[in-house]
Design a protein around this motif. Structure first.
Motif, PDB file in Angstrom:
ATOM      1  N   VAL A  64       0.810  -1.254  -0.018  1.00 34.21           N
ATOM      2  CA  VAL A  64       0.110   0.067  -0.115  1.00 34.21           C
ATOM      3  C   VAL A  64       0.850   1.142   0.139  1.00 34.21           C
ATOM      4  CG1 VAL A  64      -1.773   1.299   1.177  1.00 34.21           C
ATOM      5  CG2 VAL A  64      -1.984  -1.168   1.087  1.00 34.21           C
TER       6      VAL A  64
ATOM      7  N   ILE B  33      -6.575  -0.969  -3.896  1.00 30.81           N
ATOM      8  CA  ILE B  33      -5.665  -0.017  -3.972  1.00 30.81           C
ATOM      9  C   ILE B  33      -4.514  -0.175  -5.110  1.00 30.81           C
ATOM     10  CG2 ILE B  33      -4.090   1.668  -2.638  1.00 30.81           C
ATOM     11  CD1 ILE B  33      -5.781   0.855  -0.239  1.00 30.81           C
TER      12      ILE B  33
ATOM     13  N   LEU C 194      -8.621  -4.991   0.086  1.00 29.24           N
ATOM     14  CA  LEU C 194      -8.667  -3.642  -0.239  1.00 29.24           C
ATOM     15  C   LEU C 194      -7.368  -3.045  -0.382  1.00 29.24           C
ATOM     16  CD1 LEU C 194     -10.015  -0.729   0.029  1.00 29.24           C
ATOM     17  CD2 LEU C 194      -9.240  -0.479   2.682  1.00 29.24           C
ATOM     18  N   ALA C 195      -6.090  -3.580   0.107  1.00 26.26           N
ATOM     19  CA  ALA C 195      -4.886  -3.712  -0.412  1.00 26.26           C
ATOM     20  C   ALA C 195      -4.721  -3.823  -1.984  1.00 26.26           C
ATOM     21  CB  ALA C 195      -3.694  -4.206   0.419  1.00 26.26           C
TER      22      ALA C 195
ATOM     23  N   MET D 140      -9.290   5.313   0.269  1.00 29.66           N
ATOM     24  CA  MET D 140      -9.065   3.971   0.552  1.00 29.66           C
ATOM     25  C   MET D 140      -7.896   3.735   1.313  1.00 29.66           C
ATOM     26  SD  MET D 140     -10.491   2.032  -3.021  1.00 29.66           S
ATOM     27  CE  MET D 140      -9.345   2.812  -4.016  1.00 29.66           C
ATOM     28  N   ALA D 141      -6.996   4.453   1.128  1.00 25.88           N
ATOM     29  CA  ALA D 141      -5.458   4.220   1.613  1.00 25.88           C
ATOM     30  C   ALA D 141      -5.476   4.667   3.061  1.00 25.88           C
ATOM     31  CB  ALA D 141      -4.343   5.009   0.975  1.00 25.88           C
TER      32      ALA D 141
ATOM     33  N   ASP E  23      -8.308   4.606   5.071  1.00 26.24           N
ATOM     34  CA  ASP E  23      -8.931   3.543   5.584  1.00 26.24           C
ATOM     35  C   ASP E  23      -8.192   2.171   5.694  1.00 26.24           C
ATOM     36  OD1 ASP E  23     -11.353   5.163   5.322  1.00 26.24           O
ATOM     37  OD2 ASP E  23     -12.204   4.358   3.739  1.00 26.24           O
ATOM     38  N   PHE E  24      -7.333   1.804   4.997  1.00 30.97           N
ATOM     39  CA  PHE E  24      -6.544   0.592   5.042  1.00 30.97           C
ATOM     40  C   PHE E  24      -5.591   1.052   6.194  1.00 30.97           C
ATOM     41  CE2 PHE E  24      -2.268  -1.215   4.581  1.00 30.97           C
ATOM     42  CZ  PHE E  24      -3.013  -2.730   4.430  1.00 30.97           C
TER      43      PHE E  24
ATOM     44  N   ARG F 221     -10.555  -8.853   4.295  1.00 29.63           N
ATOM     45  CA  ARG F 221     -11.138  -7.603   3.896  1.00 29.63           C
ATOM     46  C   ARG F 221     -10.278  -6.593   3.625  1.00 29.63           C
ATOM     47  NH1 ARG F 221     -13.940  -3.297   6.195  1.00 29.63           N
ATOM     48  NH2 ARG F 221     -13.878  -4.235   8.476  1.00 29.63           N
ATOM     49  N   PHE F 222      -9.290  -6.332   4.466  1.00 27.87           N
ATOM     50  CA  PHE F 222      -8.107  -5.360   4.309  1.00 27.87           C
ATOM     51  C   PHE F 222      -7.194  -5.822   3.241  1.00 27.87           C
ATOM     52  CE2 PHE F 222      -9.743  -3.517   8.453  1.00 27.87           C
ATOM     53  CZ  PHE F 222      -9.927  -2.324   7.766  1.00 27.87           C
TER      54      PHE F 222
ATOM     55  N   PHE G  62      -6.124  -1.542   8.922  1.00 27.43           N
ATOM     56  CA  PHE G  62      -5.145  -2.581   8.891  1.00 27.43           C
ATOM     57  C   PHE G  62      -3.939  -2.240   9.860  1.00 27.43           C
ATOM     58  CE2 PHE G  62      -2.057  -5.295   7.264  1.00 27.43           C
ATOM     59  CZ  PHE G  62      -2.387  -6.581   7.587  1.00 27.43           C
TER      60      PHE G  62
END
Length: 188
Positions: free
Chosen positions: A17, A178, A174-175, A41-42, A44-45, A170-171, A49
């Motif tokens: 990320v 991104i 998400l990575a 999004m980053a 949030d990650f 989920r994370f 996370f």
């Protein structure tokens, strides 16, 4: 030790990320089109996370175990890591706030997004290097016997009970999102 292996594995995800965030900040800084959603999004990650899963294991389990094994909490590596965690939280909040402003049409927020993102990337790269090469080997040396099993059990508890089933996965997804978004935007 299993616990430090888990943390190192999580570092590799965080680094993915960071690379995407650095690329996105570079594009935005060069005036190239980029969705502010990448930075949202980053953030949030990072919050969910890096801070919510990873730092929670360090701050709530590993660092106390190291302290119990005789590593001082002040004036040493633990206090440095905690200070850097706080600095990372401030930079992430600044990046998120600026990205929200940018998403709302405030083009002047672009500079703050880039500044906070690049400072976060630099901070975390150095932070991860210190943990991987100094702090985790120290933990592997000082946490012995039954304490190792207790740390592993506590990590499992954080992962499955405190953060919730499926959150880690989920994370990870998400990575990947991104990375994909930044790569797609770079290809346009």
């Amino acid at each position: 030790m299993e616990a430090t292996r888990i943390l190192r594995d999580e570092h590799r995800v965080i680094e993915r990320v960071l690379a995407s965030l650095e690329s996105a900040a570079g594009r935005l800084n060069a005036g190239k089109p980029l969705s502010p959603g990448v930075f949202i999004m980053a953030a949030d990650f990072i919050k969910g996370f890096a801070d919510g899963c990873h730092h929670k294991k360090e701050e709530g389990v590993l660092f106390p175990a190291m302290q119990a094994a005789g590593v001082p909490s002040e004036g040493g590596p633990i206090s440095v890591m905690l200070a850097e965690h706080e600095q990372g939280r401030r930079l992430t909040a600044g990046m998120r706030a600026a990205a929200d402003r940018l998403a709302s049409g405030d083009a002047s927020a672009s500079e703050a997004v880039v500044k906070n993102a690049l400072q976060y990337v630099a901070l975390l790269r150095g932070h991860i290097a210190k943990e991987d090469t100094v702090l985790f080997p120290m933990a592997d040396r000082v946490i012995e016997g039954p304490a190792r099993a207790e740390v592993s059990a506590a990590f499992d508890h954080v992962e499955h009970e405190e953060t919730g089933e499926g959150v880690h996965e989920r994370f990870l997804a998400l990575a990947a999102t991104i990375e994909s978004e930044v790569a797609q935007e770079a290809g346009t």
